[in-house]
Design an enzyme around this catalytic site. Sequence first.
Site, PDB file in Angstrom:
ATOM      1  N   ASN A 100     -46.168  45.142   5.735  1.00  0.00           N
ATOM      2  CA  ASN A 100     -47.611  45.820   5.110  1.00  0.00           C
ATOM      3  C   ASN A 100     -46.900  46.812   4.108  1.00  0.00           C
ATOM      4  O   ASN A 100     -46.110  47.882   4.587  1.00  0.00           O
ATOM      5  CB  ASN A 100     -48.161  46.499   6.164  1.00  0.00           C
ATOM      6  CG  ASN A 100     -49.516  47.087   5.681  1.00  0.00           C
ATOM      7  OD1 ASN A 100     -49.684  48.016   4.733  1.00  0.00           O
ATOM      8  ND2 ASN A 100     -50.729  46.761   6.452  1.00  0.00           N
ATOM      9  N   HIS A 119     -48.331  51.827   2.574  1.00  0.00           N
ATOM     10  CA  HIS A 119     -48.013  53.169   2.716  1.00  0.00           C
ATOM     11  C   HIS A 119     -47.174  53.532   1.635  1.00  0.00           C
ATOM     12  O   HIS A 119     -46.566  54.839   1.337  1.00  0.00           O
ATOM     13  CB  HIS A 119     -47.532  53.786   4.003  1.00  0.00           C
ATOM     14  CG  HIS A 119     -48.556  53.493   5.165  1.00  0.00           C
ATOM     15  ND1 HIS A 119     -49.621  54.369   4.867  1.00  0.00           N
ATOM     16  CD2 HIS A 119     -48.299  53.114   6.262  1.00  0.00           C
ATOM     17  CE1 HIS A 119     -50.443  54.413   5.784  1.00  0.00           C
ATOM     18  NE2 HIS A 119     -49.929  53.284   6.800  1.00  0.00           N
ATOM     19  N   HIS A 179     -53.924  46.392   3.020  1.00  0.00           N
ATOM     20  CA  HIS A 179     -55.160  46.614   3.338  1.00  0.00           C
ATOM     21  C   HIS A 179     -56.186  47.474   2.146  1.00  0.00           C
ATOM     22  O   HIS A 179     -55.799  48.296   1.850  1.00  0.00           O
ATOM     23  CB  HIS A 179     -55.235  47.554   4.534  1.00  0.00           C
ATOM     24  CG  HIS A 179     -56.675  47.711   5.342  1.00  0.00           C
ATOM     25  ND1 HIS A 179     -56.817  48.480   6.515  1.00  0.00           N
ATOM     26  CD2 HIS A 179     -57.846  47.581   4.914  1.00  0.00           C
ATOM     27  CE1 HIS A 179     -57.967  48.658   6.649  1.00  0.00           C
ATOM     28  NE2 HIS A 179     -58.909  48.163   5.828  1.00  0.00           N
ATOM     29  N   ARG A 184     -58.884  49.195   1.625  1.00  0.00           N
ATOM     30  CA  ARG A 184     -59.899  50.164   2.254  1.00  0.00           C
ATOM     31  C   ARG A 184     -61.120  50.160   1.376  1.00  0.00           C
ATOM     32  O   ARG A 184     -61.061  50.502   0.259  1.00  0.00           O
ATOM     33  CB  ARG A 184     -59.226  51.202   3.023  1.00  0.00           C
ATOM     34  CG  ARG A 184     -58.282  50.887   3.978  1.00  0.00           C
ATOM     35  CD  ARG A 184     -57.931  52.317   4.721  1.00  0.00           C
ATOM     36  NE  ARG A 184     -58.996  53.103   5.444  1.00  0.00           N
ATOM     37  CZ  ARG A 184     -59.222  53.044   6.783  1.00  0.00           C
ATOM     38  NH1 ARG A 184     -58.344  52.661   7.402  1.00  0.00           N
ATOM     39  NH2 ARG A 184     -60.294  53.817   7.035  1.00  0.00           N
ATOM     40  N   ARG A 218     -57.927  54.631   0.062  1.00  0.00           N
ATOM     41  CA  ARG A 218     -57.032  55.971   0.140  1.00  0.00           C
ATOM     42  C   ARG A 218     -55.666  55.371  -0.273  1.00  0.00           C
ATOM     43  O   ARG A 218     -54.861  56.336  -0.437  1.00  0.00           O
ATOM     44  CB  ARG A 218     -57.193  56.307   1.615  1.00  0.00           C
ATOM     45  CG  ARG A 218     -56.805  55.164   2.561  1.00  0.00           C
ATOM     46  CD  ARG A 218     -56.882  55.780   3.958  1.00  0.00           C
ATOM     47  NE  ARG A 218     -58.000  56.142   4.381  1.00  0.00           N
ATOM     48  CZ  ARG A 218     -58.398  56.595   5.700  1.00  0.00           C
ATOM     49  NH1 ARG A 218     -57.330  56.766   6.632  1.00  0.00           N
ATOM     50  NH2 ARG A 218     -59.847  56.709   5.993  1.00  0.00           N
ATOM     51  N   GLU A 220     -55.636  42.367   4.615  1.00  0.00           N
ATOM     52  CA  GLU A 220     -56.785  43.160   5.511  1.00  0.00           C
ATOM     53  C   GLU A 220     -57.948  43.645   4.852  1.00  0.00           C
ATOM     54  O   GLU A 220     -57.761  44.573   3.727  1.00  0.00           O
ATOM     55  CB  GLU A 220     -55.893  44.263   6.400  1.00  0.00           C
ATOM     56  CG  GLU A 220     -54.919  43.535   7.110  1.00  0.00           C
ATOM     57  CD  GLU A 220     -53.956  44.590   7.719  1.00  0.00           C
ATOM     58  OE1 GLU A 220     -53.419  43.987   8.724  1.00  0.00           O
ATOM     59  OE2 GLU A 220     -54.154  45.804   7.498  1.00  0.00           O
ATOM     60  N   THR A 222     -56.137  52.271  11.736  1.00  0.00           N
ATOM     61  CA  THR A 222     -57.104  51.355  12.273  1.00  0.00           C
ATOM     62  C   THR A 222     -56.911  51.689  13.791  1.00  0.00           C
ATOM     63  O   THR A 222     -55.921  51.759  14.268  1.00  0.00           O
ATOM     64  CB  THR A 222     -56.748  50.026  12.009  1.00  0.00           C
ATOM     65  OG1 THR A 222     -56.934  49.861  10.630  1.00  0.00           O
ATOM     66  CG2 THR A 222     -57.732  49.177  13.066  1.00  0.00           C
ATOM     67  N   GLU A 238     -55.081  38.266  15.287  1.00  0.00           N
ATOM     68  CA  GLU A 238     -54.029  39.320  15.347  1.00  0.00           C
ATOM     69  C   GLU A 238     -54.162  40.207  16.587  1.00  0.00           C
ATOM     70  O   GLU A 238     -55.295  41.046  16.588  1.00  0.00           O
ATOM     71  CB  GLU A 238     -53.903  39.729  14.088  1.00  0.00           C
ATOM     72  CG  GLU A 238     -52.820  40.847  14.073  1.00  0.00           C
ATOM     73  CD  GLU A 238     -52.184  41.344  12.677  1.00  0.00           C
ATOM     74  OE1 GLU A 238     -51.749  42.476  12.582  1.00  0.00           O
ATOM     75  OE2 GLU A 238     -52.816  40.896  11.501  1.00  0.00           O
ATOM     76  N   HIS A 244     -49.569  46.598  14.691  1.00  0.00           N
ATOM     77  CA  HIS A 244     -50.056  47.969  14.823  1.00  0.00           C
ATOM     78  C   HIS A 244     -49.016  48.911  15.571  1.00  0.00           C
ATOM     79  O   HIS A 244     -49.062  48.571  16.975  1.00  0.00           O
ATOM     80  CB  HIS A 244     -51.428  47.988  15.370  1.00  0.00           C
ATOM     81  CG  HIS A 244     -52.029  49.464  14.915  1.00  0.00           C
ATOM     82  ND1 HIS A 244     -52.469  49.671  13.502  1.00  0.00           N
ATOM     83  CD2 HIS A 244     -52.178  50.346  15.508  1.00  0.00           C
ATOM     84  CE1 HIS A 244     -52.962  50.789  13.387  1.00  0.00           C
ATOM     85  NE2 HIS A 244     -52.773  51.522  14.790  1.00  0.00           N
TER      86      HIS A 244
END
Length: 243
Positions: free
Chosen positions: A6, A9, A42, A44, A48, A70, A101, A151, A191
């Site tokens: 992922n 970040h 993801h 969003r 963000r 996502e 999340t 998932e 996660h």
Amino acid sequence: MRLGVNIDHIATIRQARMTYEPDPVKGALIAQDAGADQITFHLREDRRHIQDEDVFRLRCTIKRIPLNMEMAPTEEMKKIAVEVKPERVTLVPEKREEITTEGGLDVVSMKDFLKDFVSELKSKGIDVALFIDPDADQIDASVYVGVDAVELHTGEYANAETEKRKMEELDRIKKASVYAKEKNLKVFAGHGLTYTNVQPVAAVPEIEELNIGHSIIANSVFWGLDEAVRKMKRLITQARTKL
């Protein structure tokens, strides 16, 4: 076992200064070359971290491995997904005030809505997974909705404060994995997984894919992204070879 990296970040760091670096697409290419089996991101609603432009650039750039988008189950996101056509969409819950999340999607309470939502995505050739808590009722609802995979949310396991609690959550993940597999669903997990807690989850036979972001990106500050991906991949491979 597949590793989905992922890249959210990387974009978080960029957005902290509203500048052009670090580039999450460049990070995706490095992760791909380091052995990632999938790039996860993801988009969003509050944008963000990952931005719309990133999504379209990823689609044009990442060709050797799949993209896993996502997203919240909203009309805006569905429209973008249909245009981008990632190999997979993973539907996740989303709250604007949350840091990350906080749990799985409550499929039980919205299964009729999700059934139509998922059907439209699948009609466009996109595989669909649901990010859910490791719970039998949520798995049954996921079967009803008609998704390809679930998932399992590993956050409770990752955040457990005692060894006893950690083992209880791991057992819950194992039981949910077996149950989902019996229901002919593909089983993924993710996660809060890190270099120190990933192996017990990676050793669950029914789980075929882990999606990991924060720990890999955080440690890339010290090791470089290439090595951070390779180390995680090695840990997962070691756990699987012990089965």
